[in-house]
Each structure stands twice: as structure tokens, then as C-alpha cells.
Write a protein that holds these residues in place. Structure first.
Motif, mmCIF file in Angstrom:
data_model
loop_
_atom_site.group_PDB
_atom_site.id
_atom_site.type_symbol
_atom_site.label_atom_id
_atom_site.label_comp_id
_atom_site.label_asym_id
_atom_site.label_seq_id
_atom_site.Cartn_x
_atom_site.Cartn_y
_atom_site.Cartn_z
ATOM 1 N N LYS A 156 -54.730 -61.524 98.526
ATOM 2 C CA LYS A 156 -54.102 -61.692 99.836
ATOM 3 C C LYS A 156 -53.367 -60.442 100.298
ATOM 4 N N PHE A 157 -53.168 -59.473 99.395
ATOM 5 C CA PHE A 157 -52.472 -58.247 99.785
ATOM 6 C C PHE A 157 -53.435 -57.125 100.175
ATOM 7 N N VAL A 158 -54.710 -57.310 99.892
ATOM 8 C CA VAL A 158 -55.674 -56.225 100.068
ATOM 9 C C VAL A 158 -55.695 -55.696 101.507
ATOM 10 N N ASP A 159 -55.713 -56.584 102.484
ATOM 11 C CA ASP A 159 -55.812 -56.137 103.879
ATOM 12 C C ASP A 159 -54.474 -56.086 104.601
ATOM 13 N N ALA A 160 -53.373 -56.191 103.853
ATOM 14 C CA ALA A 160 -52.064 -56.217 104.522
ATOM 15 C C ALA A 160 -51.754 -54.866 105.172
ATOM 16 N N ARG A 161 -51.160 -54.915 106.392
ATOM 17 C CA ARG A 161 -50.785 -53.679 107.086
ATOM 18 C C ARG A 161 -49.331 -53.340 106.744
ATOM 19 N N ARG A 162 -49.050 -52.060 106.621
ATOM 20 C CA ARG A 162 -47.694 -51.599 106.250
ATOM 21 C C ARG A 162 -46.588 -52.255 107.081
ATOM 22 N N ASN A 163 -46.835 -52.260 108.411
ATOM 23 C CA ASN A 163 -45.782 -52.781 109.291
ATOM 24 C C ASN A 163 -45.931 -54.254 109.650
ATOM 25 N N GLY A 164 -46.996 -54.839 109.127
ATOM 26 C CA GLY A 164 -47.210 -56.265 109.396
ATOM 27 C C GLY A 164 -46.325 -57.123 108.513
ATOM 28 N N LEU A 165 -46.396 -58.460 108.753
ATOM 29 C CA LEU A 165 -45.613 -59.366 107.905
ATOM 30 C C LEU A 165 -46.191 -59.388 106.488
ATOM 31 N N CYS A 166 -45.308 -59.486 105.529
ATOM 32 C CA CYS A 166 -45.767 -59.489 104.130
ATOM 33 C C CYS A 166 -46.519 -60.792 103.829
ATOM 34 N N PRO A 167 -47.679 -60.691 103.195
ATOM 35 C CA PRO A 167 -48.474 -61.892 102.894
ATOM 36 C C PRO A 167 -47.771 -62.875 101.948
ATOM 37 N N CYS A 168 -46.659 -62.478 101.347
ATOM 38 C CA CYS A 168 -45.994 -63.400 100.413
ATOM 39 C C CYS A 168 -45.252 -64.506 101.147
ATOM 40 N N GLY A 169 -45.077 -64.327 102.473
ATOM 41 C CA GLY A 169 -44.435 -65.395 103.240
ATOM 42 C C GLY A 169 -42.931 -65.207 103.411
ATOM 43 N N SER A 170 -42.419 -64.032 103.057
ATOM 44 C CA SER A 170 -40.967 -63.807 103.130
ATOM 45 C C SER A 170 -40.493 -63.561 104.571
ATOM 46 N N GLU A 171 -41.462 -63.290 105.486
ATOM 47 C CA GLU A 171 -41.172 -62.922 106.881
ATOM 48 C C GLU A 171 -40.532 -61.547 107.010
ATOM 49 N N LYS A 172 -40.616 -60.760 105.940
ATOM 50 C CA LYS A 172 -40.187 -59.358 106.033
ATOM 51 C C LYS A 172 -41.434 -58.513 106.236
ATOM 52 N N LYS A 173 -41.199 -57.233 106.604
ATOM 53 C CA LYS A 173 -42.338 -56.333 106.719
ATOM 54 C C LYS A 173 -42.911 -56.061 105.328
ATOM 55 N N TYR A 174 -44.234 -55.946 105.292
ATOM 56 C CA TYR A 174 -44.912 -55.718 104.008
ATOM 57 C C TYR A 174 -44.336 -54.498 103.293
ATOM 58 N N LYS A 175 -44.119 -53.369 104.056
ATOM 59 C CA LYS A 175 -43.663 -52.139 103.399
ATOM 60 C C LYS A 175 -42.251 -52.275 102.848
ATOM 61 N N LYS A 176 -41.498 -53.240 103.385
ATOM 62 C CA LYS A 176 -40.136 -53.422 102.878
ATOM 63 C C LYS A 176 -40.046 -54.577 101.874
ATOM 64 N N CYS A 177 -41.194 -55.179 101.601
ATOM 65 C CA CYS A 177 -41.162 -56.331 100.693
ATOM 66 C C CYS A 177 -41.992 -56.056 99.438
ATOM 67 N N CYS A 178 -43.187 -56.567 99.397
ATOM 68 C CA CYS A 178 -43.961 -56.510 98.150
ATOM 69 C C CYS A 178 -44.733 -55.213 97.928
ATOM 70 N N LYS A 179 -44.900 -54.408 98.983
ATOM 71 C CA LYS A 179 -45.737 -53.211 98.838
ATOM 72 C C LYS A 179 -45.245 -52.329 97.688
ATOM 73 N N ASN A 180 -46.196 -51.903 96.865
ATOM 74 C CA ASN A 180 -45.917 -51.061 95.696
ATOM 75 C C ASN A 180 -44.949 -51.691 94.694
ATOM 76 N N THR A 181 -44.895 -52.982 94.653
ATOM 77 C CA THR A 181 -44.082 -53.630 93.618
ATOM 78 C C THR A 181 -44.989 -54.461 92.710
ATOM 79 N N GLN A 182 -44.403 -54.957 91.629
ATOM 80 C CA GLN A 182 -45.135 -55.814 90.688
ATOM 81 C C GLN A 182 -45.642 -57.087 91.375
ATOM 82 N N LYS A 183 -44.918 -57.476 92.453
ATOM 83 C CA LYS A 183 -45.205 -58.773 93.057
ATOM 84 C C LYS A 183 -46.600 -58.865 93.675
ATOM 85 N N GLU A 184 -47.145 -57.733 94.076
ATOM 86 C CA GLU A 184 -48.475 -57.813 94.698
ATOM 87 C C GLU A 184 -49.589 -57.614 93.662
ATOM 88 N N LEU A 185 -49.203 -57.402 92.418
ATOM 89 C CA LEU A 185 -50.219 -57.195 91.372
ATOM 90 C C LEU A 185 -50.539 -58.507 90.677
#
Ligand SMILES: [Zn+2]
Ligand SMILES: [Zn+2]
Length: 277
Positions: free
Chosen positions: A221-250
């Protein structure tokens, strides 16, 4: 049956009628105890344990085949605990050729356990108020001890402490407890047993060899996520400020390899499995 016969059955990875063998070992052991033959009684304690460990391993495999995953998990946990106490008394049974299959069982129990989705467990915190020695029955306190030590063999029995009074303190949530029976099953969440299911479709017997590599990859679910889009984890934060480059998207990616020795058709499969469905 005598000692030699029992050893020979166990060397061939045990018997299908484990209970019959258990009885035979018990009979021999009680005779040894009558004669006060401690060496033989202790040897028979080892054989009792080998018989049980082999049986648990087969039971775990059968439970996996039946998709009774928690039962299989409990079998493997019990094997862990048994092996941990057993090893110091049983060097003779760990041979290079692994006649009794103990090294195989140890290695493969661990490998099977890695494929389970269970990650968190409950652990009890408590204070022991009253305990006694399993060999002589003496009540053990800080000031009073007996001559037996925990984990040692005495006339075919391992010395343990029998706790009769316990003060309960708390339950803790832990990741890697010594005993792993207390698996958490959260409401409305179902574990994903995909990796085990996949493997068990390929295995015919418990003593078949297989290999496992685990690598981390970005979850689907993270493969097509956009940097500035909503994070696919459902937190309603921006992807780049949430799961991007963290363990959570692995997510764990498993490669299961079978060595079937049937020509070169060993099978290699990659598959994505998370913890939850
Ligand atoms: Zn004692
Ligand atoms: Zn996120």
C-alpha cells in the motif's frame, strides 16, 4: 524392551506410537530406581525427553497441516523449553550425524516459529511466596536450602521448585518472553498465517528440509504513495512526515526454498506477509 532397543527406536526419529514407548521407558526406569541405579535412571530420563521432543515436533507439524496454528505454536514453545533444560544432561545424544534428530528439531522449530505472525505476548510479574524442592520436599526460603540444585538430575528426575503460593503483581506486554504461550489475540483482528500456509502446502513430512530468507521490502500500500499525499497508514498526516523512510512502511518478505532433491525442481517463492490480515 531394554535400553538398547529403546535407543534404537529413538535413533530412527521415534516411533508412531510414542505412548507405548513412554510406558516402556517408565517401566525400565522404575526398575532402575528400585535397584538404586542412578546412572541408568538418569539415562532413561534423557530418553523420556527425547521421546517427548520428537513427539511434540510431529504434533506441531500435524497441527500446522490442520491449520491449528496456536496449538502448533504451543508445541514449538514447549519444545524450546524442553530443549533448554535437556541439553546439559544429554551431550551423548547430540552426535555429529544427529541420529536422534535433536539438532534438526531445534533448527526447524526456530524456523517454523519465525513464520508465525505472533509478535506480542503477555508476561506475568509476580513474587514467589512459598516453594519447595521437588526431590526432597523441603520448603525453600532465603535462609533455608536443601542439598539439591535446580536443573540437576537425581535418580531419574530433574530438580525443580514447586511453587505453592504466589503474589500476583501485574501483567506486562512483552516482545520476547521466556515462555511464549500467552499470545495476544486482539478483538476484530485476525492473524495472517499466509507464510505458514504456503510452506505447508509444499511440505509432505516434518523431517523435510527447507530454507528461509527474510528481507524487508516496502509494503504494497506504500508503493504508489506520493510524498505530499496522505499517508496510506491512515494517520491523516502527510506521507513524508509519517511513515516514509521508516520501519513502518517495511514488510517482511519471505523466500522459502525446498531442497527436494528431485532433479533441479527446488522451489523458490517470494511472498509478502504482514502480521494482520
Ligand atoms: Zn531437596
Ligand atoms: Zn503513516
Amino acid at each position: 524392551m531394554d535400553l538398547k532397543q529403546i535407543e534404537s527406536i529413538l535413533r530412527n526419529s521415534g516411533s508412531a506410537n510414542n505412548l507405548v514407548l513412554k510406558k516402556e521407558i517408565e517401566i525400565l526406569k522404575s526398575k532402575a530406581i528400585d535397584r538404586q541405579d542412578e546412572e541408568l535412571a538418569n539415562k532413561l530420563w534423557c530418553l523420556e525427553n527425547i521421546n517427548e521432543i520428537q513427539f511434540l515436533f510431529i504434533s506441531a507439524f500435524n497441527n500446522l497441516k490442520k491449520k491449528e496454528y496456536y496449538k502448533a505454536w504451543s508445541d514449538f514453545s514447549y519444545i524450546d523449553i524442553k530443549l533448554c533444560y535437556f541439553r546439559e544432561h544429554s551431550e551423548n545424544y547430540y552426535t555429529d550425524s544427529d541420529e536422534y534428530g535433536l539438532l534438526f528439531i531445534e533448527e526447524y522449530s526456530r524456523k517454523f516459529q519465525k513464520l508465525f505472525p505472533y509478535k506480542y505476548f503477555l508476561s506475568r510479574e509476580s513474587i514467589i511466596k512459598k516453594q519447595r524442592c521437588s526431590v526432597c520436599g523441603t520448603e525453600i526460603t532465603i535462609r533455608k536450602k536443601c542439598k539439591h540444585s535446580v536443573g540437576e538430575l537425581y535418580m531419574g528426575e530433574m530438580c525443580v521448585r514447586i511453587v505453592s503460593e504466589l503474589q500476583f503483581l501485574a501483567i506486562a506486554l512483552v516482545r520476547d518472553p521466556f515462555d511464549k504461550y500467552a499470545v495476544i489475540f486482539p478483538q476484530d483482528l485476525e492473524y495472517n498465517y499466509g507464510a505458514l500456509e504456503e510452506l505447508l502446502n509444499l511440505l509432505e513430512t516434518p523431517y523435510e528440509k527447507w530454507g528461509l530468507t527474510v528481507i524487508k521490502r516496502i509494503g504494497e500500500k506504500f508503493v504508489d504513495a506520493r510524498r505530499n499525499g496522505l499517508c496510506p497508514c491512515g494517520s491523516e498526516k502527510k506521507y513524508k512526515k509519517c511513515c516514509k523512510n521508516t520501519q513502518k512502511e517495511l514488510i517482511d518478505h519471505y523466500a522459502i526454498k525446498l531442497n527436494q532433491n528431485k532433479g533441479n525442481n527446488s522451489i523458490l517463492r517470494y511472498k509478502e506477509f504482514g502480521t494482520w490480515k
